[in-house]
Design an enzyme around this catalytic site. Structure first.
Site, short mmCIF file in Angstrom:
data_model
loop_
_atom_site.label_atom_id
_atom_site.label_comp_id
_atom_site.label_asym_id
_atom_site.label_seq_id
_atom_site.Cartn_x
_atom_site.Cartn_y
_atom_site.Cartn_z
N GLY A 41 -0.74 -16.94 33.45
CA GLY A 41 -0.46 -15.57 34.78
C GLY A 41 -1.20 -16.16 35.89
CD GLU A 91 -7.76 -22.35 37.73
OE1 GLU A 91 -7.82 -23.38 38.11
OE2 GLU A 91 -7.53 -21.68 37.59
#
Lengths: 271, 267
Positions: A55, A180
């Site tokens: 996203g 991440e």
């Protein structure tokens, strides 16, 4: 294994325009806006899956990870992971998970990496034998042999990140949350990390939930994608279906995964 | 339990690295010790009435303050914990299968002990061999010495549970400066670090005696110097235990509340 249903979470954010006048005004009356970070998110994940959670910036990816790892308490909704509710049974639950936040560090800054590892071994109460075999596997596959005795402050970002990932897996968790994990890594380290994730998924059956902005990570790792935008879950499905769906739109050339994602963002109006 | 011991050990090793800080600290402590003693000496030589605490007792009090500074000072802080809270790195702490309260308590305890180990022995050793009237006197008997150790340890536990409240307040205020300053200025005064408690006016002593701060420094030091008798000390130790229980319970309760509404800063 993981069932999330109807999770919502909003944050209060203090807002003001720039300048002295509004700063003075904010001294007396502060204006808050409610930001809905998550809005009625539901999904479930089976054991052994690798799920890519994507996203745009600020979509609520990290917030979801934090709710699922027991750090944040959502305003509404339920979440059951391996029979635990993360934020209620935090201490018992977190033994079973490993978490990597790409932007943060869990290693002690001033001491060699191995000292942090040993502390984690004691915190998670990992049996010595299991610790040794895990450490061996991790040093081999993540290529840590040369850096494990170096103080953390002297490591480069890529080296540190590899150590961070290793640190999250010392207690053989059955679920791994990666927020991440490839941020700031060079090509070699990226590929090493990806290979490693595939390997522990195949060999140990670790369920992996991964957020990233690098679509190559997703392509190399995840078979299933969850797309989130403005706090809402917009797409949940197979990467190939997604590709087919968007390739038809443009007959001109085969789009890269990056382009597909951009098209998707546009369609859902979340950019 | 293993986890607490382990974090304690790592912290201790970490703290022992800072040798030059310890040396600088030593110099400062001797400087302060001498200044304070000279001031009190001058004050005592001009006094017309007998003071509530004798000069040798007071000198011992001052040296003990200097030697155990890192065990009794409220401003002694762990910046890492503050950063953890304000930067959002607390996310990782919350992923560990331990209660945060006990984990941080162990960290703070280790940090204070590491610092004290480097500082207290040299100060005590040197002060014990100084010429009179600057000399640090020894406790009168073994019982007094033992009681001193017990009360000092309990005091250390109390000071850490007070400082835990400072860290917990940071969850709300997002800045360490305010509560640290308030707690340390007020706490230091009430612990008798600026004016020894026996020299305070009666009305102030009445206030100081009901608060926990003096139990961390003033009380053990007066036990050592014999100003508080053994039988009296035994009566106050339960009070230390009571305060410790209250403060830990309060800390655990407020921390639980703070963690439920924690917002992890920055991504």
């Amino acid at each position: 294994m993981i069932t999330v249903s109807g999770i919502s979470k909003s944050f209060k954010v203090a807002k003001r325009t720039s300048g002295v006048r509004s700063a003075v005004k904010a001294l007396f009356r502060r204006e808050y806006t409610e930001v809905e970070a998550l809005n009625d998110i539901s999904f479930s994940i089976a054991p052994g899956e690798i799920v890519g959670y994507i996203g745009p910036n600020g979509a609520g990816k990290s917030t979801t990870i934090k709710v699922m790892s027991g750090i944040l308490v959502p305003d509404q909704g339920t979440c059951s992971i391996m029979g635990y509710t993360p934020w209620l049974d935090r201490v018992a639950y977190v033994k079973n998970i490993g978490v990597v936040f790409g932007q943060r560090s869990q290693l002690w800054w001033d001491v060699p990496v191995i000292d942090s590892f040993e502390l984690l071994r004691d915190i998670y109460d990992v049996p010595e034998e299991e610790y040794r075999s895990n450490l061996k596997l991790l040093t081999e596959t993540l290529d840590l042999e040369d850096i494990i005795r170096t103080p953390v402050r002297q490591l480069s970002l890529g080296q540190r990140m590899r150590c961070e990932i290793a640190a999250s897996l010392l207690h053989s968790p059955s679920i791994l949350f990666l927020d991440e994990p490839t941020i700031g890594l060079d090509a070699v380290s990226k590929i090493a990390v990806r290979k490693f994730i595939t390997r522990i998924n195949k060999e140990k059956g670790v369920t992996v939930i991964l957020t990233t902005h690098d679509m190559n990570d997703i392509e190399a790792l995840a078979h299933r994608i969850l797309l989130i935008g403005k706090g809402k879950l917009l797409f949940d499905g197979n990467l190939n279906t997604l590709r087919d769906q968007y390739v038809e739109d443009s007959a001109a050339s085969i789009p890269t995964i990056e382009e597909i994602i951009v098209r998707m963002y546009k369609e859902y109006q979340i950019t | 339990m293993k986890a607490y011991v382990s974090v304690f050990r790592l912290r201790l090793v970490n703290g022992l690295q800072y040798r030059s800080a310890a040396l600088a600290g030593l110099a400062t402590q001797f400087f302060w010790g001498f200044i304070l003693i000279m001031v009190f000496e001058a004050f005592y030589s001009q006094a017309l009435v007998t003071q509530p605490i004798s000069l040798p007792q007071l000198i011992t009090y001052v040296w003990l303050q200097q030697a155990f500074l890192s065990l009794i000072m409220l401003w002694f802080r762990d910046n890492e914990l503050f950063q953890l809270i304000t930067s959002g790195n607390i996310a990782y702490e919350l992923c560990r299968p331990t209660g945060i309260y006990g984990f941080w308590y162990a960290k703070l305890l280790a940090q204070r002990l590491a610092s004290a180990m480097l500082r207290c022995f040299p100060v005590i050793l040197i002060a014990a061999f100084l010429p009179q009237p600057y000399r640090l006197s020894m406790p009168v008997d073994a019982v007094t010495a033992l009681l001193f150790v017990i009360t000092l340890i309990l005091g250390l536990f109390i000071i850490i549970s007070i400082s835990m409240l400072i860290y917990i307040s940071t969850f709300v205020t997002m800045s360490a400066a305010g509560s640290l300053l308030m707690f340390s200025v007020i706490g230091e005064f009430l612990a008798g670090m600026i004016i020894p408690v026996p020299l305070m006016p009666d009305w102030l002593q009445a206030i100081v005696n009901v608060l926990p701060f003096r139990l961390t420094a003033d009380f053990p030091f007066r036990v050592y110097s014999g100003h508080i008798s053994t039988s009296e000390a035994l009566k106050i130790i339960p009070l230390q235990l009571l305060w410790l229980t209250v403060l830990v319970a309060l800390g655990k309760y407020t921390m639980g509340k703070a963690l439920r509404r924690v917002v992890v800063q920055g991504g």
